[in-house]
Write a protein that holds these residues in place. Structure first.
Motif, short mmCIF file in Angstrom:
data_model
loop_
_atom_site.label_atom_id
_atom_site.label_comp_id
_atom_site.label_asym_id
_atom_site.label_seq_id
_atom_site.Cartn_x
_atom_site.Cartn_y
_atom_site.Cartn_z
N GLY A 1 0.80 -1.22 0.00
CA GLY A 1 0.00 0.00 0.00
C GLY A 1 0.83 1.26 0.00
N ILE A 2 1.84 1.31 0.85
CA ILE A 2 2.69 2.51 0.94
C ILE A 2 3.44 2.74 -0.37
N LEU A 3 4.07 1.70 -0.90
CA LEU A 3 4.90 1.86 -2.09
C LEU A 3 4.06 2.24 -3.31
N THR A 4 2.91 1.61 -3.48
CA THR A 4 2.09 1.96 -4.65
C THR A 4 1.46 3.34 -4.50
N ASP A 5 1.10 3.75 -3.29
CA ASP A 5 0.60 5.12 -3.09
C ASP A 5 1.62 6.14 -3.57
N HIS A 6 2.87 5.94 -3.18
CA HIS A 6 3.92 6.89 -3.55
C HIS A 6 4.27 6.78 -5.03
N LEU A 7 4.22 5.59 -5.58
CA LEU A 7 4.50 5.41 -7.00
C LEU A 7 3.43 6.07 -7.86
N ILE A 8 2.18 5.88 -7.49
CA ILE A 8 1.07 6.51 -8.21
C ILE A 8 1.18 8.03 -8.15
N ALA A 9 1.52 8.55 -6.99
CA ALA A 9 1.67 10.01 -6.86
C ALA A 9 2.84 10.52 -7.69
N ALA A 10 3.92 9.76 -7.73
CA ALA A 10 5.11 10.19 -8.47
C ALA A 10 4.89 10.20 -9.97
N LEU A 11 3.98 9.35 -10.48
CA LEU A 11 3.80 9.22 -11.92
C LEU A 11 2.46 9.73 -12.42
N ALA B 1 3.96 0.03 -17.20
CA ALA B 1 4.87 -1.08 -16.90
C ALA B 1 5.20 -1.07 -15.42
N PHE B 2 5.47 -2.26 -14.86
CA PHE B 2 5.81 -2.30 -13.44
C PHE B 2 6.81 -3.41 -13.13
N GLY B 3 7.41 -3.31 -11.94
CA GLY B 3 8.35 -4.31 -11.47
C GLY B 3 8.50 -4.19 -9.96
N LYS B 4 9.20 -5.16 -9.37
CA LYS B 4 9.38 -5.17 -7.92
C LYS B 4 10.76 -5.74 -7.60
N ALA B 5 11.25 -5.44 -6.39
CA ALA B 5 12.57 -5.93 -6.01
C ALA B 5 12.73 -5.84 -4.51
N ALA B 6 13.74 -6.54 -3.99
CA ALA B 6 14.08 -6.45 -2.57
C ALA B 6 15.55 -6.76 -2.39
N ILE B 7 16.15 -6.07 -1.43
CA ILE B 7 17.54 -6.33 -1.03
C ILE B 7 17.53 -6.61 0.46
N VAL B 8 18.00 -7.78 0.85
CA VAL B 8 18.09 -8.12 2.27
C VAL B 8 19.51 -7.83 2.75
N GLY B 9 19.63 -7.34 3.98
CA GLY B 9 20.94 -7.06 4.56
C GLY B 9 21.73 -8.33 4.81
N VAL C 1 12.62 -2.86 0.27
CA VAL C 1 11.58 -3.38 -0.63
C VAL C 1 11.23 -2.27 -1.63
N ILE C 2 11.18 -2.62 -2.91
CA ILE C 2 11.07 -1.62 -3.98
C ILE C 2 9.91 -1.95 -4.91
N ALA C 3 9.15 -0.94 -5.28
CA ALA C 3 8.19 -1.04 -6.37
C ALA C 3 8.59 -0.01 -7.42
N ALA C 4 8.50 -0.39 -8.69
CA ALA C 4 8.92 0.51 -9.77
C ALA C 4 7.89 0.50 -10.88
N ALA C 5 7.86 1.58 -11.66
CA ALA C 5 6.88 1.67 -12.75
C ALA C 5 7.35 2.66 -13.80
N SER C 6 6.75 2.55 -14.97
CA SER C 6 7.02 3.46 -16.09
C SER C 6 5.70 3.82 -16.75
N THR C 7 5.64 5.04 -17.29
CA THR C 7 4.41 5.48 -17.98
C THR C 7 4.41 5.14 -19.46
N GLY C 8 5.45 4.46 -19.93
CA GLY C 8 5.49 4.12 -21.35
C GLY C 8 6.64 3.20 -21.69
#
Length: 209
Positions: A72-82, A90-98, A176-183
């Motif tokens: 919820g948090i990541l998509t809220d911010h992604l939607i606002a950013a784009l 387009a979308f994608g996801k990722a995570a880096i563990v310590g 934890v990362i959510a990513a997106a593109s508008t085209g």
């Protein structure tokens, strides 16, 4: 931009910080793209909920508690950013563990319905979400792949974005990362899986010999 998660929500999932990255290609090879795409990634730094647990410990309880909140948090911010979910193609996801965590801890927060299904729903997609994950120290870059949110075979939207948080993940954290593109990529012109001719080793015999 959306308000950052409430204090109680941040406390509940041990959220330390959010990092948003945005870019737009103005020209490619000296030419302005017909549809200049905006791309963004949003990274959440949280304490690893399994830090200090013995190997092979059950991960399910924390998955159901932490992953939906992150979605919820990541998509809220992604939607606002784009500029809105309908702008996103387009979308994608990722995570880096310590370094003190297992690679499975990274997967536990992004590879289940508690995260993936909600990200897809909030961004109004249908495709399986492509991903990357890694175990690394603070400041490590991670390349996040993306593809079309409703037509995964659409090659024009195969693209990546780099994500990095300078001071994370600490040994006991997960990014934890959510990513997106508008085209699509700039000047896409390599065809599409639905229109390509059939290619096999047999019909490329003269090329391969």
């Amino acid at each position: 931009m959306q308000e950052i998660a409430s204090h109680s929500t941040a406390e509940r999932i041990a959220l330390r910080k959010l990092v948003t990255y945005r870019d737009v290609v103005v020209t490619e090879a000296g030419v302005r793209p017909v549809h200049p795409a905006r791309r963004a990634s949003v990274a959440a730094v949280v304490r690893n909920p399994w830090a200090g647990r013995e190997p092979l410990a059950d991960l399910s309880e924390e998955q159901g508690r932490v992953a939906p909140v992150l979605a919820g948090i990541l998509t809220d911010h992604l939607i606002a950013a784009l500029g809105g979910a309908d702008e996103i193609e387009a979308f994608g996801k990722a995570a880096i563990v310590g370094t003190a965590g297992e690679i499975e801890h990274a997967g536990a927060l992004i590879h289940t319905p508690y995260f993936g299904n909600l990200v897809r729903e909030f961004l109004r997609g249908e495709s399986i979400i492509c991903f990357s994950d890694a175990r690394a120290g603070a400041g490590e870059d991670l390349i996040v792949p993306m593809w079309h949110k409703t037509h995964a075979a659409t090659r024009s939207h195969y693209q990546t974005i780099s994500a990095r948080v300078g001071d994370a993940p600490r040994a006991d954290e997960i990014v934890v990362i959510a990513a997106a593109s508008t085209g699509p990529r700039p000047h896409p012109r390599i065809g599409d899986r639905t229109t390509d001719r059939a290619v096999t080793a047999q019909n490329l015999e003269d090329v391969l010999s």
